[in-house]
Every structure is written in structure tokens, then in C-alpha cells.
Design an enzyme around this catalytic site. Structure first.
Site, PDB file in Angstrom:
ATOM      1  N   ALA A  27       1.229  -0.669   0.232  1.00 31.46           N
ATOM      2  CA  ALA A  27       0.110  -0.326  -0.110  1.00 31.46           C
ATOM      3  C   ALA A  27       0.547   1.378   0.037  1.00 31.46           C
ATOM      4  CB  ALA A  27      -0.535  -0.002   0.761  1.00 31.46           C
ATOM      5  N   GLY A  75       0.377  -4.863   0.473  1.00 35.82           N
ATOM      6  CA  GLY A  75      -0.745  -5.163  -0.291  1.00 35.82           C
ATOM      7  C   GLY A  75      -0.615  -5.623  -1.655  1.00 35.82           C
ATOM      8  N   GLU A 135      -0.871  -9.473  -1.704  1.00 35.53           N
ATOM      9  CA  GLU A 135      -2.103  -9.343  -1.172  1.00 35.53           C
ATOM     10  C   GLU A 135      -3.448  -9.302  -2.263  1.00 35.53           C
ATOM     11  OE1 GLU A 135      -2.281  -6.254   1.675  1.00 35.53           O
ATOM     12  OE2 GLU A 135      -3.336  -7.762   3.438  1.00 35.53           O
ATOM     13  N   GLU A 142       4.065  -6.075   7.223  1.00 33.95           N
ATOM     14  CA  GLU A 142       2.771  -4.922   7.825  1.00 33.95           C
ATOM     15  C   GLU A 142       3.191  -4.693   8.988  1.00 33.95           C
ATOM     16  OE1 GLU A 142       2.160  -6.654   5.490  1.00 33.95           O
ATOM     17  OE2 GLU A 142       0.335  -6.268   3.966  1.00 33.95           O
TER      18      GLU A 142
HETATM   19  C1  3H9 Z   1       0.530  -2.557   3.049  1.00 34.36           C
HETATM   20  O1  3H9 Z   1       0.920  -2.700   2.801  1.00 34.36           O
HETATM   21  C2  3H9 Z   1      -1.155  -2.461   3.838  1.00 34.36           C
HETATM   22  C3  3H9 Z   1      -1.691  -3.108   3.286  1.00 34.36           C
HETATM   23  O2  3H9 Z   1      -2.242  -4.735   3.643  1.00 34.36           O
HETATM   24  C4  3H9 Z   1      -3.504  -2.815   2.926  1.00 34.36           C
HETATM   25  C5  3H9 Z   1      -3.683  -2.423   4.216  1.00 34.36           C
HETATM   26  C6  3H9 Z   1      -4.934  -1.643   4.027  1.00 34.36           C
HETATM   27  N1  3H9 Z   1       4.883   3.377  -0.222  1.00 34.36           N
HETATM   28  O3  3H9 Z   1      13.297   1.683   0.660  1.00 34.36           O
HETATM   29  P1  3H9 Z   1      13.788   2.180  -0.662  1.00 34.36           P
HETATM   30  C7  3H9 Z   1       9.688   4.330  -1.208  1.00 34.36           C
HETATM   31  S1  3H9 Z   1       2.017  -1.705   3.909  1.00 34.36           S
HETATM   32  C8  3H9 Z   1       5.028   4.583  -0.598  1.00 34.36           C
HETATM   33  O4  3H9 Z   1      14.744   3.903  -0.481  1.00 34.36           O
HETATM   34  P2  3H9 Z   1      14.881   0.390  -1.960  1.00 34.36           P
HETATM   35  C9  3H9 Z   1      10.801   4.942  -0.193  1.00 34.36           C
HETATM   36  O5  3H9 Z   1       9.449   6.183   1.084  1.00 34.36           O
HETATM   37  C10 3H9 Z   1       3.425  -1.936   2.603  1.00 34.36           C
HETATM   38  N2  3H9 Z   1       6.265   4.548  -0.694  1.00 34.36           N
HETATM   39  O6  3H9 Z   1      14.150   1.430  -2.237  1.00 34.36           O
HETATM   40  C11 3H9 Z   1      11.585   4.752  -1.329  1.00 34.36           C
HETATM   41  O7  3H9 Z   1      11.241   7.036  -1.118  1.00 34.36           O
HETATM   42  P3  3H9 Z   1      12.234   8.050  -1.377  1.00 34.36           P
HETATM   43  C12 3H9 Z   1       3.983  -2.993   3.452  1.00 34.36           C
HETATM   44  C13 3H9 Z   1       6.571   3.373  -0.809  1.00 34.36           C
HETATM   45  O8  3H9 Z   1      14.955  -0.726  -3.689  1.00 34.36           O
HETATM   46  C14 3H9 Z   1      11.008   5.346  -2.648  1.00 34.36           C
HETATM   47  O9  3H9 Z   1      10.562   4.730  -2.385  1.00 34.36           O
HETATM   48  N3  3H9 Z   1       5.368  -2.975   2.445  1.00 34.36           N
HETATM   49  C15 3H9 Z   1       6.847   2.933  -0.166  1.00 34.36           C
HETATM   50  O10 3H9 Z   1      16.053   0.119  -0.827  1.00 34.36           O
HETATM   51  C16 3H9 Z   1      12.068   3.587  -2.790  1.00 34.36           C
HETATM   52  O11 3H9 Z   1      12.725   3.061  -1.188  1.00 34.36           O
HETATM   53  C17 3H9 Z   1       6.325  -2.316   2.825  1.00 34.36           C
HETATM   54  O12 3H9 Z   1       6.144  -2.511   4.006  1.00 34.36           O
HETATM   55  C18 3H9 Z   1       5.494   2.368   0.009  1.00 34.36           C
HETATM   56  N4  3H9 Z   1       5.400   1.198   0.493  1.00 34.36           N
HETATM   57  O13 3H9 Z   1      14.091  -0.646  -1.417  1.00 34.36           O
HETATM   58  C19 3H9 Z   1       7.500  -2.293   1.850  1.00 34.36           C
HETATM   59  N5  3H9 Z   1       8.122   1.931  -0.080  1.00 34.36           N
HETATM   60  O14 3H9 Z   1      13.101   8.196  -2.965  1.00 34.36           O
HETATM   61  C20 3H9 Z   1       8.289  -1.137   2.379  1.00 34.36           C
HETATM   62  C21 3H9 Z   1       8.913   2.303  -1.508  1.00 34.36           C
HETATM   63  O15 3H9 Z   1      11.846   9.533  -2.037  1.00 34.36           O
HETATM   64  N6  3H9 Z   1       9.427  -0.516   1.181  1.00 34.36           N
HETATM   65  N7  3H9 Z   1       9.018   4.013  -0.865  1.00 34.36           N
HETATM   66  O16 3H9 Z   1      12.902   8.542  -0.696  1.00 34.36           O
HETATM   67  C22 3H9 Z   1      10.867  -1.118   1.180  1.00 34.36           C
HETATM   68  O17 3H9 Z   1      10.502  -2.482   2.324  1.00 34.36           O
HETATM   69  C23 3H9 Z   1      11.341  -0.635   0.159  1.00 34.36           C
HETATM   70  O18 3H9 Z   1      11.056   0.487   0.077  1.00 34.36           O
HETATM   71  C24 3H9 Z   1      11.273  -1.693  -0.816  1.00 34.36           C
HETATM   72  C25 3H9 Z   1      12.395  -0.955  -1.886  1.00 34.36           C
HETATM   73  C26 3H9 Z   1      12.543  -3.191  -0.653  1.00 34.36           C
HETATM   74  C27 3H9 Z   1      10.225  -1.958  -1.257  1.00 34.36           C
END
Ligand code: 3H9
Length: 698
Positions: free
Chosen positions: A69, A108, A111, A131
Site C-alpha cells: 500500500a 498489499g 495481497e 505490515e
Molecule cells: C501495506 O501494504 C498495507 C496493506 O496490508 C493494506 C492494508 C489496508 N509506499 O526503500 P527504498 C518509497 S503496508 C510509499 O529507498 P529500496 C521510499 O520511501 C506496506 N512509498 O528502495 C523511497 O522514497 P524516496 C507494506 C514507498 O530499493 C522509494 O520508494 N510494504 C513504499 O532500498 C524507494 O524505496 C512495505 O512495508 C510504499 N509502500 O527498497 C514495503 N515503499 O526515494 C516497504 C517504498 O522518496 N518498502 N517507498 O526516499 C520497502 O521495504 C522497500 O522500499 C523496498 C525497496 C524493498 C520495496
């Protein structure tokens, strides 16, 4: 001929004969924000009503499928359609939907895939339901569909740890149906055609029954109670998974109810702040400069810090030469590095196959001239300005032009160190935290003349070492240790006035710190603080209240764990309060004429946190930290601050500037030298602003 229709700015439909592909293109990570949700919903509805289409492929453009999400939307008013609704739309679609996953399918994103009717993973894929790490639960059906696909025990493991699974593990457990090589669009097309041809089986996840497993649920609850007793969402995750044995509509309703509880908890706000803090700190004025190439690193000093830094650099792929004055010390230092690397293999941080190659990149010498062609030299000797100056002067005459010279000092003035070289523009502080191969924080200390590309190189180094680099200005102790020296004093004041060290430790561990301050001091070595106090004694203002309990303990040669005795006595793994310390405290109180009083745990936490926040506010106001979030990151990644509270200044916002001022003014009645209202708090109280607004430049 395939034809493409744009649904909205981030979703496209491609029709190719009797199949259609839905492409998600929302860089950088295809987060399922409102437009993505609306676009998928519209695309599925359109294709469901299109008689010419027999199967649908769903895939992501760019480097990844959907990484979850859109975390930026949390805490704001919800925007329809919700992700649970979009997942239900996919699952209930009359046409089979096959999801093709590459990069990371997280939260998400996974999901959406689990609601599809088949899942194809591409090589290199990682999947997970992280999450829980953000204080919530997989609230778009994840807690109901994961148990249907992989069973309750494995679903609990995924959901309560939030860990990322490699593709092979996802395949083994039935989370994906096939693992393939190829381009996401091509595989999506081939997979949709395979569905039509009857060569790829599809099924609705909601029609799979879940085998009840109360033992696994109980075991998960017990593990959580032991490992993360402070956290709210892990328990809710288990409760939601428990509901997966009911018909899916009932389970989804339970999940929704529990999800809202998590979403509305302050822990969710704290954990999401921590997620963004880790990323925000890299946004510094020097980020636009081009880092200098670094491959060869010299580390001066083979003690605990030098060995830790060397280990960390080797693990990140650098060639490292360790320098020590004598062969024996060098042998000890490199021995520690070798042991650390073996530990890294055991802990799965270094592949067994890469171990020999990593050790081979370790060089050692007692001759500093061996660093002539180093790209970066990190000095990590003990804290003595004269010794450091001597080393930097020597290095200046040895290393090539452009070599970056860094000091790992935790307190000393980098400007003074830089001034003894002819290249102050190439000098900076790189303050690692012990053990340096484990702790993620790296303070990047920018001196008056440090060149922007040298700062950028510091950040590039942090990234390669998988550390969180935080920009800090020059002052005694930079961000972390400056704040630490201030608030540690309040712990001594409280002990002098009636609390015990163990009560303070217990109260702060109850607040969520991994370890209380006296336990940490015993671990770090009480001699370190003792030396610092002696160094600073001549500079101490006359009005400062001085507590000498720590000095009396050190005078006995009790330096904490390493001597078996400090605030606590350490007997074969068991630690109990040192009875002699109680005598020392009683005698110091008597000497000062202090009548001890009782402290509640809440008062201990309030005084400790107010002291920490006060100095943190001054550090921000003085420009030592760029923004409040930089202070938060320092404490989250270097000082064991409870992540679910977001950091000291995120926590300060939950109290508010006006209330903090009220507290400081009340405490100041006892000690008006120590308790002073920071100017920044006064300005914030006057205009009602918050640290969060300051982070956004408001
Ligand atoms: C969820 O899904 C809830 C659901 O169950 C629904 C419920 C109703 N959203 O980390 P990076 C941005 S909860 C918005 O540097 P990497 C990040 O801030 C979500 N932005 O890259 C950064 O921005 P900036 C569950 C996001 O290659 C840029 O993308 N998912 C999101 O080292 C690059 O990210 C997670 O918890 C996001 N979801 O790693 C996954 N994700 O460049 C969270 C990233 O402006 N994300 N951004 O600073 C991660 O673990 C890592 O970002 C990922 C990439 C492994 C994907």
C-alpha cells in the site's frame, strides 16, 4: 495486433486476442496508492464485462511488482476504493486473473497477488507481508488468504515476522505456483494464454479451506509475549489469522476490525515515522555532489572499533588494510576481524562460499606508508586529540591526492583535526557505533571545510555498508553523544535524589528501550564516561550540579561487564545489583545532605525523556542536526530507542511543546542550571507548531 488503452495515469490495459494484460506503472515501487487502486478496479470491471477476453494477466512496470500500500496515505482520510475492496474485486472477477511478480511483492502487493487466481514468480523475486513492522497487519485479506495458500503455521511466521522470502521458498510453500525467467509483460502474456489453453490451472483462494491449528496460534502468541511484549500489532496479527478458519467474509470482517485498531494506534504512527526517517536522512544538501570512487580503505587501529569497521567494510566488498603500531596488536585486531567474519557466516550475513574471498581482501601492516594509494582512510584510535593530530599529519604526507581522511572520533573537534592537514576539504568525521559491524548508525560529521563530494562519499559508503548515514555538524559529541551526555546526567540526579539504578533501568525498559542506561553503561565500560568527565571537568560551569557516584564506582576498578562488576555484578550470565553501589550512593547522599525520596516509574520516564528532548531541540536549533528526523534516526539506529515511538522528537510531538515547557519549568525549581527551556520549544509553543512540521520545512 495488441492494442493499449490507458485507464488512468498509472494503469494501462493491453488487449492481445482473447487475453488482456493490466500494467501497473507507479514508480518508484508501484505502491498501491489511490490511482493504482482505482485503475485496477476499473480495469478489472471493464474486462469482466468484455466477452472477447478469456483471461487477464496482472503485472508491474519498472523494477518491481507492487511493494505494498502507499505508506504515505496512512493517517490521512481514507480514499476509495480501499485495497481490500480491490482485492475482493479481483478474486470475484468472472475471468481468471494471473499475477506475474518480479522484484518485490510486499504487503498489499502480495495481497493483490493472493487474491488473483494464479501467481507466477520471476527469478530474483522476494515476497513478504511486512505490515507488522509498520505497526499494522496485512489488512487487504492477507491474514485470510495467506493461511488458505500456505497453512496457518507458515502464514503466522510470515505475518508476525514480516520477513522477506526468496522466490524458491515462496514456491516451496505454494505462495506462488511457478517460477520463471523473463520479462514481466511477456510472462504475463504467455501465462494468460496458458490459462486459456488449459495449461495453467487457476483457482479462487477464498474457496480453499483452512486446517485449524490452535497449537500454532498459541505458540505464536507465546513467542510474541517473550520477544516483543511492547508491540500492539503482532498480537492482532495472530487474532486475525485465527479468524481464517471461518468463511472468508467473516474472516475479512474480523481482519478489518483488527486492522483499524492497529491503524489508529500511536505505534503505527511511530513505526511509519521510523520507516521514512531511515530514508529521509539521505536527503542532504550535498546529495547532488558526485561521490569519489572508493575501493581501497585503510583503517588505523585494531581495537574494538577498528576491527568492527574493518569487518563492516570487508562485508560491503571493500579492500581493507588495517594498520597498528605493533605486530602483536595487529595480530589481535585481524584475529578479531576473522572471528567477526566467521560469526557473519554463522548468522547468515555472509555466504559460506564468499568467506575465503572476503578474508582475502583483508590486508595488515604496521607501516602507514602502505596506505599511499588508499581511497579512504578511517582513523579509529583512542580519544586523544594529540595522537589523532599526529596521525593525520603523517597521513597527509603519505596518501595520494584526493584520498579522504576520516576520524571515527565520538566527541572531538573535526575542524581541529582537519586543520593539521593541507587538505581540510578532504577531511570529515565518520562516527561508527559499537559493534561497528552490527550497529546501523553512521554519523557523517561535516567540518567547516569538508567538500560536498566528500560528504556525498560518506553517504555512498553508508549505503554500501547498509548503514543509516546521518549528517551531523561539529560540536562536542555531534548529535548522539551530545544529547546522551546531557540526559545521562538526569539519571545520576535521580539516583542521588532517591531512585535506584535498577529502578531507572526497569522503568526505561518498560518504556520500550532495549536496555536501561545503567545496563548500557556497564556494557560499554564505565571507564569511558569517567575519562570523558575528567576531560570536561575543567570546562564545567560552576553552577552545574556534580554527582560523583560513577567516579567512586570507577575508583574501585569496577568498569562494568568487562571487569565483572559495575552498577551490577555479573556472575556467569546472571546480573544483579552491585550491593557496594548502594553503599556508595548512600554515602554520597549523606555527604551532600540529600534526603532520598520516592520516584514513580512514570516520573523517571518523564524526566529522562524531557532531558533528552530538551538537548535534542537545542541540537536542531544549533543546526548540528539538519532536521528533527535526523535526531530521531540517530536514536533509532544507534541508541536502541524504541522504534514504535518513532524517535525522541516524534515522541515529543505526542506530548507537545507547551506541556514539555510546563515540565521543564517545574523541574527547574530544583535545578535551574540543568533544566532550561530550549528556545526552539518556546517558539513552537508560541505558534503551536510541531517537530513534524519542521521536518517538512514548515
Ligand atoms: C501495506 O501494504 C498495507 C496493506 O496490508 C493494506 C492494508 C489496508 N509506499 O526503500 P527504498 C518509497 S503496508 C510509499 O529507498 P529500496 C521510499 O520511501 C506496506 N512509498 O528502495 C523511497 O522514497 P524516496 C507494506 C514507498 O530499493 C522509494 O520508494 N510494504 C513504499 O532500498 C524507494 O524505496 C512495505 O512495508 C510504499 N509502500 O527498497 C514495503 N515503499 O526515494 C516497504 C517504498 O522518496 N518498502 N517507498 O526516499 C520497502 O521495504 C522497500 O522500499 C523496498 C525497496 C524493498 C520495496
Amino acid at each position: 495486433m495488441p492494442s493499449t488503452t490507458r485507464v488512468n495515469s498509472v494503469i494501462e490495459i493491453e488487449r492481445a486476442g482473447d487475453v488482456a494484460l493490466i500494467r501497473i506503472d507507479n514508480p518508484p515501487v508501484n505502491a498501491a496508492g489511490r490511482d493504482v487502486r482505482q485503475g485496477i478496479e476499473d480495469a478489472i470491471n471493464a474486462l469482466a464485462g468484455d466477452d472477447s477476453i478469456k483471461a487477464i494477466g496482472l503485472y508491474g512496470a519498472g523494477r518491481t511488482f507492487v511493494a505494498g500500500a502507499d505508506i504515505r496515505e496512512f493517517g490521512k482520510p481514507p480514499l476509495a476504493p480501499s485495497l481490500p475492496d480491490v482485492c475482493n474485486t479481483i478474486e470475484r472477477c468472472g475471468k481468471p486473473v494471473v499475477a506475474v511478480l518480479h522484484g518485490t511483492a510486499l504487503g498489499g502487493g502480495l495481497e493483490l497477488a493472493m487474491a488473483s487466481h494464479a501467481r507466477i514468480g520471476l527469478t530474483g523475486l522476494r515476497v513478504g507481508l511486512p505490515e507488522v513492522l509498520l505497526g499494522i497487519l496485512p489488512g487487504a485479506g492477507g491474514t485470510q488468504r495467506a493461511p488458505r495458500l500456505v497453512g496457518i503455521p507458515f502464514a503466522l511466521d510470515m505475518i508476525t515476522t514480516g520477513r522477506h522470502l526468496p522466490a524458491a521458498e515462496a514456491l516451496e510453500h505454494g505462495l506462488i505456483d511457478q517460477l520463471k525467467d523473463g520479462d514481466p509483460r511477456d510472462v504475463a502474456l504467455a501465462s494468460a494464454k496458458a490459462v486459456v489453453a488449459g495449461n495453467l490451472k487457476t483457482r479462487r483462494t477464498d474457496e480453499i479451506a483452512v486446517e485449524p491449528n490452535d497449537a500454532a496460534l498459541e505458540a505464536a502468541k507465546a513467542k510474541i509475549a517473550k520477544k516483543t511484549p511492547h508491540l500492539f500489532s503482532p498480537v492482532k496479527c495472530v487474532e486475525a489469522v485465527a479468524a481464517s478458519v471461518t468463511p472468508i467474509d467473516e474472516g475479512l470482517a474480523t481482519e478489518r476490525h483488527l486492522y483499524i485498531q492497529c491503524h489508529d494506534s500511536p505505534q503505527r504512527a511511530g513505526l511509519i515515522h521510523a520507516f521514512f526517517a531511515e530514508r529521509a536522512v539521505a536527503k542532504v544538501p550535498e546529495a547532488k555532489a558526485t561521490p569519489r570512487p572508493v575501493q581501497k580503505i585503510g583503517v588505523i587501529g585494531g581495537g574494538t572499533m577498528g576491527s568492527g569497521i574493518t569487518t563492516s567494510a570487508l562485508l560491503a566488498g571493500f579492500d581493507v588494510t588495517m594498520i597498528e603500531v605493533a605486530a602483536e596488536a595487529l595480530e589481535r585486531g585481524t584475529g578479531t576481524v576473522r572471528k567477526n567474519l566467521e560469526g557473519a557466516v554463522k548468522r547468515g550475513k555472509l555466504a559460506e562460499a564468499k568467506h575465503a574471498e572476503t578474508v582475502a581482501r583483508l590486508g595488515a601492516s604496521t607501516d602507514m606508508t602502505d596506505l599511499a594509494d588508499a581511497d579512504l582512510v578511517i582513523e579509529a584510535v583512542f580519544e586523544n586529540m594529540e595522537v589523532k593530530k599526529e596521525i593525520f599529519t603523517k597521513l597527509d604526507g603519505i596518501v595520494k591526492d584526493g584520498t579522504i581522511l576520516a576520524s571515527n572520533t565520538s566527541y572531538l573537534n573535526i575542524n581541529e583535526i582537519a586543520a593539521c592537514t593541507k587538505r581540510p576539504q578532504d577531511v570529515l568525521g565518520l562516527h561508527f557505533f559499537s559493534p561497528a559491524h552490527v550497529m546501523r548508525l553512521l554519523e557523517i560529521v561535516v567540518a567547516d571545510k569538508t567538500a560536498p563530494e566528500v560528504v556525498a562519499t560518506g553517504f555512498a559508503l553508508a549505503k554500501r555498508m547498509k548503514k543509516v548515514g546521518v549528517r551531523a555538524g561539529v560540536c562536542d559529541g555531534f548529535i548522539g553523544n551530545r544529547i546522551l551526555s546531557h540526559y545521562l546526567r538526569v539519571t545520576n540526579y535521580m539516583v542521588m535524589d532517591g531512585a535506584t539504578p535498577e529502578q531507572i533501568d526497569d522503568a526505561l525498559e518498560g518504556f520500550g528501550f532495549a536496555m536501561g542506561p545503567f545496563r548500557v553503561s556497564d556494557l560499554a565500560g564505565l571507564d569511558i564516561g569517567w575519562a570523558e568527565r575528567k576531560r570536561l571537568a575543567p570546562l564545567r560551569p560552576a553552577a552545574e550540579r556534580v554527582i560523583e557516584i560513577g567516579d567512586r564506582i570507577c575508583e574501585n576498578g569496577w568498569f562494568g561487564r568487562k571487569t565483572g562488576r559495575g552498577y551490577y555484578v555479573y556472575d556467569e550470565g546472571d546480573a544483579h545489583p552491585n550491593p557496594e553501589v548502594a553503599n556508595i550512593i548512600a554515602s554520597e547522599r549523606a555527604k551532600a545532605g540529600v534526603t532520598p525520596r520516592d520516584f514513580t516509574d512514570q516520573e523517571i520516564v518523564d524526566r529522562y525523556m524531557t532531558a533528552m528532548i530538551s538537548e535534542a531541540a537545542r541540537v536542531v536549533d544549533d543546526g548540528i542536526a539538519l532536521r528533527p528526523v535526523d535526531v530521531d534516526a540517530v536514536f533509532l539506529f544507534g541508541y536502541g530507542f524504541p522504534r514504535f515511538r518513532g524517535g525522541p522528537l516524534a515522541y515529543a510531538d505526542t506530548i507537545g511543546a507547551a506541556e514539555l515547557i510546563k515540565r521543564i519549568e517545574a523541574y527547574a525549581k530544583e535545578d535551574s542550571h540543568y533544566w532550561q527551556v530550549p528556545d526552539l520549544l518556546r517558539r513552537m509553543a508560541a505558534d503551536g507548531s510541531t517537530f513534524a512540521q519542521l521536518n517538512e520545512g514548515k
